[in-house]
Design a protein around this motif. Structure first.
Motif, mmCIF file in Angstrom:
data_model
loop_
_atom_site.group_PDB
_atom_site.id
_atom_site.type_symbol
_atom_site.label_atom_id
_atom_site.label_comp_id
_atom_site.label_asym_id
_atom_site.label_seq_id
_atom_site.Cartn_x
_atom_site.Cartn_y
_atom_site.Cartn_z
ATOM 1 N N THR A 7 3.874 9.432 17.170
ATOM 2 C CA THR A 7 2.954 8.930 16.640
ATOM 3 C C THR A 7 3.342 8.675 15.278
ATOM 4 O O THR A 7 3.472 7.658 13.766
ATOM 5 C CB THR A 7 2.256 9.194 16.896
ATOM 6 N N ALA A 8 3.210 10.272 14.257
ATOM 7 C CA ALA A 8 3.236 9.808 13.111
ATOM 8 C C ALA A 8 5.175 8.833 12.483
ATOM 9 O O ALA A 8 5.294 8.658 11.178
ATOM 10 C CB ALA A 8 3.482 11.523 12.079
ATOM 11 N N PHE A 20 3.963 15.089 4.170
ATOM 12 C CA PHE A 20 3.676 17.106 4.072
ATOM 13 C C PHE A 20 3.125 17.588 5.728
ATOM 14 O O PHE A 20 2.388 17.365 6.542
ATOM 15 C CB PHE A 20 1.942 16.941 3.278
ATOM 16 N N LEU A 21 4.100 18.565 5.475
ATOM 17 C CA LEU A 21 4.312 18.997 7.138
ATOM 18 C C LEU A 21 3.254 20.336 6.987
ATOM 19 O O LEU A 21 4.109 21.544 6.137
ATOM 20 C CB LEU A 21 5.726 19.460 7.437
ATOM 21 N N VAL A 75 -2.834 10.315 5.956
ATOM 22 C CA VAL A 75 -3.294 9.883 7.334
ATOM 23 C C VAL A 75 -3.045 11.037 7.687
ATOM 24 O O VAL A 75 -1.922 11.318 7.783
ATOM 25 C CB VAL A 75 -2.231 8.198 7.375
ATOM 26 N N THR A 76 -3.383 10.993 8.785
ATOM 27 C CA THR A 76 -3.134 12.928 9.134
ATOM 28 C C THR A 76 -3.043 12.689 10.825
ATOM 29 O O THR A 76 -3.783 12.069 11.709
ATOM 30 C CB THR A 76 -4.777 13.419 9.276
ATOM 31 N N PHE A 77 -1.728 13.405 11.233
ATOM 32 C CA PHE A 77 -1.663 13.805 12.806
ATOM 33 C C PHE A 77 -1.843 14.829 13.302
ATOM 34 O O PHE A 77 -0.743 15.793 12.807
ATOM 35 C CB PHE A 77 -0.557 12.658 12.970
ATOM 36 N N MET A 108 0.950 -1.564 -0.171
ATOM 37 C CA MET A 108 0.230 0.203 0.204
ATOM 38 C C MET A 108 0.825 1.442 -0.792
ATOM 39 O O MET A 108 1.712 1.105 0.234
ATOM 40 C CB MET A 108 -0.310 0.107 1.243
ATOM 41 N N LYS A 109 0.436 2.750 -0.718
ATOM 42 C CA LYS A 109 1.269 3.262 -1.151
ATOM 43 C C LYS A 109 0.405 4.384 0.262
ATOM 44 O O LYS A 109 -0.586 4.549 0.144
ATOM 45 C CB LYS A 109 1.150 4.850 -2.238
ATOM 46 N N ILE A 110 1.338 4.991 1.451
ATOM 47 C CA ILE A 110 0.582 6.076 1.941
ATOM 48 C C ILE A 110 0.939 7.537 2.056
ATOM 49 O O ILE A 110 2.386 7.407 1.699
ATOM 50 C CB ILE A 110 1.080 4.645 3.343
ATOM 51 N N GLY A 111 0.895 8.049 2.353
ATOM 52 C CA GLY A 111 1.184 10.087 1.983
ATOM 53 C C GLY A 111 0.304 9.997 3.998
ATOM 54 O O GLY A 111 -0.526 9.919 4.478
ATOM 55 N N ILE A 112 1.890 10.672 4.766
ATOM 56 C CA ILE A 112 1.310 11.396 5.721
ATOM 57 C C ILE A 112 0.945 12.760 5.631
ATOM 58 O O ILE A 112 1.953 13.676 5.535
ATOM 59 C CB ILE A 112 2.467 11.027 7.107
ATOM 60 N N LEU A 113 0.288 13.419 6.745
ATOM 61 C CA LEU A 113 -0.641 14.722 6.871
ATOM 62 C C LEU A 113 0.452 15.553 8.240
ATOM 63 O O LEU A 113 -0.885 14.652 9.181
ATOM 64 C CB LEU A 113 -0.951 15.184 6.328
#
Length: 119
Positions: free
Chosen positions: A19-20, A38-39, A115-117, A1-6
């Motif tokens: 946690t991120a 992405f910050l 996924v947002t943190f 799975m490809k995941i992006g993080i905010l």
């Protein structure tokens, strides 16, 4: 799975950064691809090389830099949020990049999950 993080929170004052990072590291370990982090808002302060924590504390900026350099994860700081906080390209960790908010839309489109943190 490809995941992006905010990530929308700064280091050391909220658990979101830790946690991120731990989520990203665990996802990579399980064989998933973490495409980009992405910050946004205070999250941009996670990638300033001015960070100098005590020796017995974790160095959050160094963690993000290592994730980028070792696994090819893009570490992207929002330009508007960065400018508001006095962060420019000279202050970024290795592997960090300042980019526009439109990049967040691209990350959301090209990944299976975003996924947002943070608040």
């Amino acid at each position: 799975m490809k995941i992006g993080i905010l990530l929308k929170e700064g280091p050391y004052n909220h658990q979101a950064s830790d946690t991120a990072y731990k989520f990203a590291a665990a996802a990579i370990k399980k064989g998933h691809t973490v495409d980009a982090v992405f910050l946004y808002n205070d999250g941009v302060t996670n990638v300033t090389k001015l960070m100098d924590p005590p020796q017995d504390d974790r160095n959050i900026a160094a963690r993000w830099s290592a994730l980028s350099l070792e696994h090819g994860v893009e570490i992207l700081a929002c330009i508007a949020a960065s400018k508001r906080r006095g962060i420019n390209d000279d202050l970024l960790i290795k592997g960090g990049l300042i980019t526009g908010l439109g990049t967040l839309t691209d990350i959301a489109i090209r990944n299976d999950r975003l996924v947002t943190f943070g608040d």
